[in-house]
Design a protein around this motif. Structure first.
Motif, PDB file in Angstrom:
ATOM      1  N   PRO A 131       0.955  -1.423  -0.080  1.00 48.82           N
ATOM      2  CA  PRO A 131      -0.021  -0.104   0.017  1.00 48.82           C
ATOM      3  C   PRO A 131       0.908   1.097  -0.018  1.00 48.82           C
ATOM      4  CG  PRO A 131      -0.963  -1.763   1.265  1.00 48.82           C
ATOM      5  CD  PRO A 131       0.432  -2.302   1.087  1.00 48.82           C
ATOM      6  N   GLU A 132       1.806   1.192   0.628  1.00 49.18           N
ATOM      7  CA  GLU A 132       2.995   2.395   0.732  1.00 49.18           C
ATOM      8  C   GLU A 132       3.358   2.933  -0.746  1.00 49.18           C
ATOM      9  OE1 GLU A 132       7.677   2.764   1.699  1.00 49.18           O
ATOM     10  OE2 GLU A 132       6.338   1.981   3.551  1.00 49.18           O
ATOM     11  N   THR A 133       3.698   1.966  -1.408  1.00 48.21           N
ATOM     12  CA  THR A 133       4.376   2.158  -2.756  1.00 48.21           C
ATOM     13  C   THR A 133       3.170   2.832  -3.779  1.00 48.21           C
ATOM     14  OG1 THR A 133       4.394  -0.269  -3.556  1.00 48.21           O
ATOM     15  CG2 THR A 133       6.405   1.040  -2.411  1.00 48.21           C
ATOM     16  N   VAL A 134       1.992   2.057  -3.611  1.00 48.53           N
ATOM     17  CA  VAL A 134       0.892   2.381  -4.363  1.00 48.53           C
ATOM     18  C   VAL A 134       0.379   3.650  -4.089  1.00 48.53           C
ATOM     19  CG1 VAL A 134      -1.583   2.015  -4.623  1.00 48.53           C
ATOM     20  CG2 VAL A 134      -0.127  -0.020  -4.449  1.00 48.53           C
ATOM     21  N   LYS A 135       0.550   4.268  -2.901  1.00 46.82           N
ATOM     22  CA  LYS A 135       0.099   5.590  -2.771  1.00 46.82           C
ATOM     23  C   LYS A 135       1.183   6.432  -3.368  1.00 46.82           C
ATOM     24  CE  LYS A 135      -2.073   4.655   1.732  1.00 46.82           C
ATOM     25  NZ  LYS A 135      -1.831   4.853   3.325  1.00 46.82           N
ATOM     26  N   ALA A 143      -4.354  -7.698   2.085  1.00 48.29           N
ATOM     27  CA  ALA A 143      -5.770  -8.193   1.472  1.00 48.29           C
ATOM     28  C   ALA A 143      -5.659  -7.148   0.356  1.00 48.29           C
ATOM     29  CB  ALA A 143      -6.894  -7.775   2.555  1.00 48.29           C
ATOM     30  N   ASP A 144      -6.833  -7.466  -0.569  1.00 53.20           N
ATOM     31  CA  ASP A 144      -7.219  -6.796  -1.815  1.00 53.20           C
ATOM     32  C   ASP A 144      -7.729  -5.435  -1.215  1.00 53.20           C
ATOM     33  OD1 ASP A 144      -6.476  -8.692  -3.597  1.00 53.20           O
ATOM     34  OD2 ASP A 144      -8.439  -9.476  -3.772  1.00 53.20           O
ATOM     35  N   SER A 145      -8.541  -5.430  -0.017  1.00 49.46           N
ATOM     36  CA  SER A 145      -9.080  -4.138   0.299  1.00 49.46           C
ATOM     37  C   SER A 145      -7.813  -3.087   0.732  1.00 49.46           C
ATOM     38  CB  SER A 145     -10.025  -4.435   1.655  1.00 49.46           C
ATOM     39  OG  SER A 145      -9.202  -5.061   2.461  1.00 49.46           O
ATOM     40  N   ASP A 146      -6.669  -3.492   1.271  1.00 46.77           N
ATOM     41  CA  ASP A 146      -5.823  -2.772   1.407  1.00 46.77           C
ATOM     42  C   ASP A 146      -5.224  -1.990   0.323  1.00 46.77           C
ATOM     43  OD1 ASP A 146      -5.821  -3.483   4.131  1.00 46.77           O
ATOM     44  OD2 ASP A 146      -4.382  -5.285   3.997  1.00 46.77           O
ATOM     45  N   TYR A 147      -5.098  -2.675  -1.010  1.00 40.37           N
ATOM     46  CA  TYR A 147      -4.655  -2.057  -2.065  1.00 40.37           C
ATOM     47  C   TYR A 147      -5.552  -1.156  -2.534  1.00 40.37           C
ATOM     48  CZ  TYR A 147      -0.963  -5.435  -2.578  1.00 40.37           C
ATOM     49  OH  TYR A 147       0.094  -6.425  -2.402  1.00 40.37           O
ATOM     50  N   ASP A 148      -7.031  -1.532  -2.438  1.00 40.72           N
ATOM     51  CA  ASP A 148      -8.255  -0.775  -2.795  1.00 40.72           C
ATOM     52  C   ASP A 148      -8.035   0.494  -1.947  1.00 40.72           C
ATOM     53  OD1 ASP A 148     -10.819  -0.449  -4.282  1.00 40.72           O
ATOM     54  OD2 ASP A 148     -11.292  -0.134  -2.158  1.00 40.72           O
ATOM     55  N   THR A 149      -8.006   0.632  -0.857  1.00 38.59           N
ATOM     56  CA  THR A 149      -7.945   1.814   0.215  1.00 38.59           C
ATOM     57  C   THR A 149      -6.649   2.709  -0.240  1.00 38.59           C
ATOM     58  OG1 THR A 149      -8.817   0.617   1.860  1.00 38.59           O
ATOM     59  CG2 THR A 149      -7.656   2.493   2.594  1.00 38.59           C
ATOM     60  N   ALA A 150      -5.736   2.060  -0.649  1.00 39.07           N
ATOM     61  CA  ALA A 150      -4.339   2.718  -1.044  1.00 39.07           C
ATOM     62  C   ALA A 150      -4.695   3.591  -2.474  1.00 39.07           C
ATOM     63  CB  ALA A 150      -3.205   2.113  -1.075  1.00 39.07           C
ATOM     64  N   GLY A 151      -5.654   3.075  -3.225  1.00 38.87           N
ATOM     65  CA  GLY A 151      -5.852   3.800  -4.593  1.00 38.87           C
ATOM     66  C   GLY A 151      -5.781   2.936  -5.645  1.00 38.87           C
ATOM     67  N   GLU A 175      -2.044   5.412 -12.715  1.00 33.71           N
ATOM     68  CA  GLU A 175      -2.890   4.309 -12.460  1.00 33.71           C
ATOM     69  C   GLU A 175      -2.114   3.089 -11.950  1.00 33.71           C
ATOM     70  OE1 GLU A 175      -6.403   1.984 -14.845  1.00 33.71           O
ATOM     71  OE2 GLU A 175      -5.290   3.332 -15.862  1.00 33.71           O
ATOM     72  N   VAL A 176      -2.787   2.578 -10.915  1.00 34.95           N
ATOM     73  CA  VAL A 176      -2.062   1.206 -10.613  1.00 34.95           C
ATOM     74  C   VAL A 176      -3.104   0.163 -10.295  1.00 34.95           C
ATOM     75  CG1 VAL A 176      -1.093  -0.089  -8.375  1.00 34.95           C
ATOM     76  CG2 VAL A 176      -0.628   2.475  -8.872  1.00 34.95           C
ATOM     77  N   ALA A 177      -3.102  -0.891 -11.151  1.00 33.64           N
ATOM     78  CA  ALA A 177      -3.703  -1.975 -11.043  1.00 33.64           C
ATOM     79  C   ALA A 177      -3.205  -3.282 -10.548  1.00 33.64           C
ATOM     80  CB  ALA A 177      -4.318  -2.421 -12.593  1.00 33.64           C
ATOM     81  N   ILE A 178      -3.864  -4.145  -9.834  1.00 29.42           N
ATOM     82  CA  ILE A 178      -3.437  -5.196  -8.956  1.00 29.42           C
ATOM     83  C   ILE A 178      -4.300  -6.388  -9.287  1.00 29.42           C
ATOM     84  CG2 ILE A 178      -2.690  -6.211  -6.663  1.00 29.42           C
ATOM     85  CD1 ILE A 178      -1.728  -3.318  -6.013  1.00 29.42           C
TER      86      ILE A 178
END
Length: 374
Positions: free
Chosen positions: A19-23, A45-53, A31-34
């Motif tokens: 999440p840190e690097t996604v932000k 969790a997928d939700s952690d990535y979603d929260t990070a953007g 745009e970041v897609a995972i």
């Protein structure tokens, strides 16, 4: 720009995004897609990535129109169906052993960049995946040895008597070796270490360990090329073998870490030297995948020889997936962000840049790196 992160193969627990690097990427308008489930092995969790953007989805959607694909280990070429021409593939691609895959990346029109060939220079320290992962491997090698060893590491004074400290010997004082020394000391072992590079003697002493060095025969002064040790003279090798034979017989734990880039790992411990160790001793060979420093070592297995357990360590950083992923992801992000043009809001990789030249394997449909060009 769009960056894609795919779920790694079944044996790989790490993930190339946190999440840190996604932000950091999304803050620049990237745009970041995972891929769904990509972070499961690292407890993200997928939700952690979603929260990070980030956008989380199926592989086809993640790959579609991606300008860069970031990974831990190079994916099988067939798993990249749908990647667009000219997309960057960045990760640990193992180019000397996976030459067919590199050719396939070129044929698919990908610009493949092998992070493990990053030069060991000041500018690239924050991008060095080998150092970040070796640091964890050196730590885990000692922890694994402690779990197999049938005795305690530290000295213990008890009413029933004194427990003597374990004797730990580290062979090869690079990043992994230094961390192994530090970890052994933290656990209370009596630690000694050796290396062919004379400059490491002070590093060993600074960690409170005893340096074991050949005297009277020249080894390697200073650092070897790229921070690695090179090959020594036959005279030095004979003197070192004699010194080590006398020392190793007294050791309880031995950690070997010696690697020479582009070559098979040097043989440091013979079967006769193993036989001289007392039963119950442990050897952890961190060079197992490159042929091993220890005679009889088998990559990925624990072998018993003369009552000594020899651990053929493979990708130990994977067993510390959360921390390993965080360090690896930051290495990747540091590289990309170093070449991010804020004014143009675009990634620019100059052909004449020393980092780009060192790690670029393919470009324009061709294998372009001199070390692996047909």
């Amino acid at each position: 720009m769009k960056i894609a992160f795919l779920k790694e193969g079944s044996a790989e627990t790490r993930v190339a995004a946190i999440p840190e690097t996604v932000k950091k990427f999304t803050a620049l308008g990237i745009e970041v897609a995972i891929e769904q489930g990509a972070g499961e092995g690292a407890s993200i969790a997928d939700s952690d990535y979603d929260t990070a953007g980030a956008t989380v989805g199926a592989r086809d959607a993640v790959l579609k129109d991606a300008d860069a694909i970031l990974c831990i280990m190079g994916p099988e070429p067939g798993s990249l169906q749908g990647a667009k021409q000219g997309a960057i593939l960045l990760g640990a691609l193992d180019p000397t052993r996976r030459t067919d895959d590199v050719k396939a990346y070129a044929a698919a029109g990908l610009q493949a960049l092998a992070m493990e060939w990053m030069p060991r220079i000041t500018r690239a320290q924050s991008m060095d995946i080998l150092s970040s992962q070796s640091n964890l491997a050196g730590y885990k090698a000692v922890v694994d040895a402690a779990s197999l060893y049938g005795r305690a590491f530290p000295m213990m004074m008890t009413a029933a008597g004194t427990v003597s400290p374990a004797k730990l010997f580290v062979m090869g004082v690079g990043v992994a070796g230094l961390q192994a020394i530090a970890t052994g000391r933290r656990l209370g072992a009596q630690v000694s270490a050796t290396d062919v590079r004379s400059a490491t003697k002070e590093q060993i002493q600074s960690l409170g360990a005893k340096p074991i060095f050949v005297e009277g025969v020249a080894g390697i002064e200073g650092e070897g090329q790229g921070g690695y040790a090179g090959e020594t003279s036959p005279e030095y090798q004979a003197a070192q073998a004699e010194l080590v034979s006398g020392h190793i017989a007294k050791q309880d734990i031995v950690i070997t870490t010696a690697l020479i880039p582009g070559r098979a790992a040097p043989r440091l411990i013979s079967d006769a030297q193993i036989a001289s160790m007392r039963p119950g001793s442990i050897i952890v060979d961190l060079a197992a995948e490159a042929g091993g420093n220890v005679e009889g070592c088998v990559a990925g297995e624990v072998v018993d020889r003369h009552g000594v357990k020899i651990v053929g360590a493979v990708q130990l950083a994977r067993t510390l997936a959360a921390d390993a992923s965080a360090l690896f992801a930051r290495n990747l992000a540091n590289f990309l962000l170093a070449f991010w043009d804020k004014e143009a809001s675009a990634l620019k990789l100059p052909d004449d840049d020393e980092l780009v030249k060192a790690i670029r394997l393919t470009n324009g449909g061709q294998v372009v790196h001199d070390r692996i060009k047909p």
